[in-house]
Design an enzyme around this catalytic site. Structure first.
Site, PDB file in Angstrom:
ATOM      1  N   PRO A   1       4.399  -1.186  12.181  1.00 21.12           N
ATOM      2  CA  PRO A   1       5.099  -1.506  13.405  1.00 21.12           C
ATOM      3  C   PRO A   1       4.711  -2.820  14.051  1.00 21.12           C
ATOM      4  O   PRO A   1       3.549  -3.200  14.073  1.00 21.12           O
ATOM      5  CB  PRO A   1       4.699  -0.359  14.326  1.00 21.12           C
ATOM      6  CG  PRO A   1       3.406   0.150  13.792  1.00 21.12           C
ATOM      7  CD  PRO A   1       3.245  -0.351  12.407  1.00 21.12           C
ATOM      8  N   GLU A   2       5.686  -3.477  14.609  1.00 20.93           N
ATOM      9  CA  GLU A   2       5.449  -4.565  15.548  1.00 20.93           C
ATOM     10  C   GLU A   2       5.994  -4.088  16.895  1.00 20.93           C
ATOM     11  O   GLU A   2       6.343  -2.925  17.037  1.00 20.93           O
ATOM     12  CB  GLU A   2       6.129  -5.857  15.074  1.00 20.93           C
ATOM     13  CG  GLU A   2       5.516  -6.369  13.778  1.00 20.93           C
ATOM     14  CD  GLU A   2       6.056  -7.721  13.332  1.00 20.93           C
ATOM     15  OE1 GLU A   2       6.478  -8.507  14.198  1.00 20.93           O
ATOM     16  OE2 GLU A   2       6.043  -7.984  12.130  1.00 20.93           O
TER      17      GLU A   2
ATOM     18  N   ARG B   1      -2.280   5.245   6.028  1.00 18.27           N
ATOM     19  CA  ARG B   1      -3.397   4.350   5.684  1.00 18.27           C
ATOM     20  C   ARG B   1      -4.561   4.357   6.673  1.00 18.27           C
ATOM     21  O   ARG B   1      -5.572   3.712   6.433  1.00 18.27           O
ATOM     22  CB  ARG B   1      -2.866   2.921   5.522  1.00 18.27           C
ATOM     23  CG  ARG B   1      -2.106   2.745   4.227  1.00 18.27           C
ATOM     24  CD  ARG B   1      -1.491   1.368   4.120  1.00 18.27           C
ATOM     25  NE  ARG B   1      -2.470   0.352   3.857  1.00 18.27           N
ATOM     26  CZ  ARG B   1      -2.190  -0.958   3.812  1.00 18.27           C
ATOM     27  NH1 ARG B   1      -0.966  -1.364   4.033  1.00 18.27           N
ATOM     28  NH2 ARG B   1      -3.127  -1.821   3.559  1.00 18.27           N
TER      29      ARG B   1
END
Length: 276
Positions: free
Chosen positions: A2-3, A113
């Site tokens: 995400p940004e 992750r």
DNA sequence: AACGGAACCTGAAAGC
DNA sequence: TGCTTTCAGGTTCCGT
């Protein structure tokens, strides 16, 4: 991965799902939970239970869920974090790292992750990274003069500088590349070499790229490019394809271990002479 | 003080 | 087929 736009969509979702709701069950994985003087994951989950979610806020790529009693859960999605809505009876999801249940909903945090962070703290005791954030690209906007001034003191490349969250909060690898393409600035130019006019174009590019992404993502499930959705960007992930503006083949370069896609024609290495 | 690079973690896809 | 390398939209730490 995400940004700012995906985090903003996550904020809106969390607000719709949880605002005003009393938490009946809370689980937090110790694997990504950061201590903050209020005990470990288990102890903090216990503290959250029974409290009402008052608001869900965002600054840059960080989220803050504010609860009763001055308590807050700070959340950073890292590269693979997602908040998703499930039924209370649903089994735990693959890579589920947290769950927040109310009487009628079950909100899960999934993060393959584990680069994400969950931090419990008093509401006014934000993580250092949150406190260091620069102006938010969406809420505060990007002030061109201030940006220019800040960049003037930076020797590294403009692309690398844009990833520094203390300069503009919320810009990540994709929107840095997109904004530079919009502003016609080569990513390897030293940040300090930008003119005031270029800083203005860049500020516009950042705001435009992020606004467009939010417009696309609002009210829908987030589908990342890597997950098979159509690639909605102008240059990101489009190396080898023609530049949408001039048709020149887009190329990919690597800076500080991150890839950037650019148009060699629109984004010349030397600053373009400005017609006045 | 600021920079480049490695590290953190996991899996998918490409390369040989 | 199977093993190896590369890559992924982020941040932090470490040595120069």
């Amino acid at each position: 991965m995400p940004e700012l736009p995906e985090v903003e969509v996550a904020r809106r979702n969390l607000e719709a799902w949880l605002r005003g709701a009393r938490l009946t069950r809370v689980e937090l994985s110790p694997r990504l939970f950061v201590m903050s003087g209020l005990g470990g994951a288990r102890a903090f989950a216990q503290k959250m239970q029974g409290r009402v979610v008052r608001s869900v806020e965002r600054r840059g790529k960080w989220l803050r869920l504010v609860l009763d009693g001055e308590l807050a859960l700070f959340s950073h999605l890292g590269m693979t974090g997602k908040w998703v809505l499930r039924r209370r009876a649903d089994p735990s999801q693959p890579y589920e790292r947290a769950r927040l249940d109310s009487a009628r909903r079950s909100v899960r945090y999934v993060d393959q992750r584990l680069f994400g962070t969950l931090q419990g703290a008093r509401a006014d005791h934000a993580p250092a990274a949150w406190q260091a954030l620069g102006p938010d690209a969406l809420v505060d906007g990007v002030d061109a003069a201030r940006l220019h001034e800040r960049l003037a003191r930076i020797k590294r490349s403009i692309k690398e500088a844009l990833l520094d969250q203390t300069i503009v909060a919320g810009v990540g690898n994709i929107h840095a590349a997109e904004a530079l393409w919009r502003a016609r600035i080569h990513p390897e130019r030293p940040a300090s070499s930008l003119s005031a006019a270029e800083a203005r174009e860049l500020a516009r590019g950042i705001e435009g790229s992020i606004r467009d992404a939010i417009r696309r993502g609002d009210g829908t499930e987030i589908v990342y490019v890597e997950e098979g959705g159509d690639n909605p960007f102008d240059v990101y992930g489009k190396q080898g394809e023609p530049c949408p503006r001039c048709g020149t083949r887009l190329v990919r370069i690597v800076q500080a271990g991150r890839s950037t896609v650019l148009c060699p024609h629109c984004q010349p290495r030397r600053a373009a002479r400005r017609a006045t």
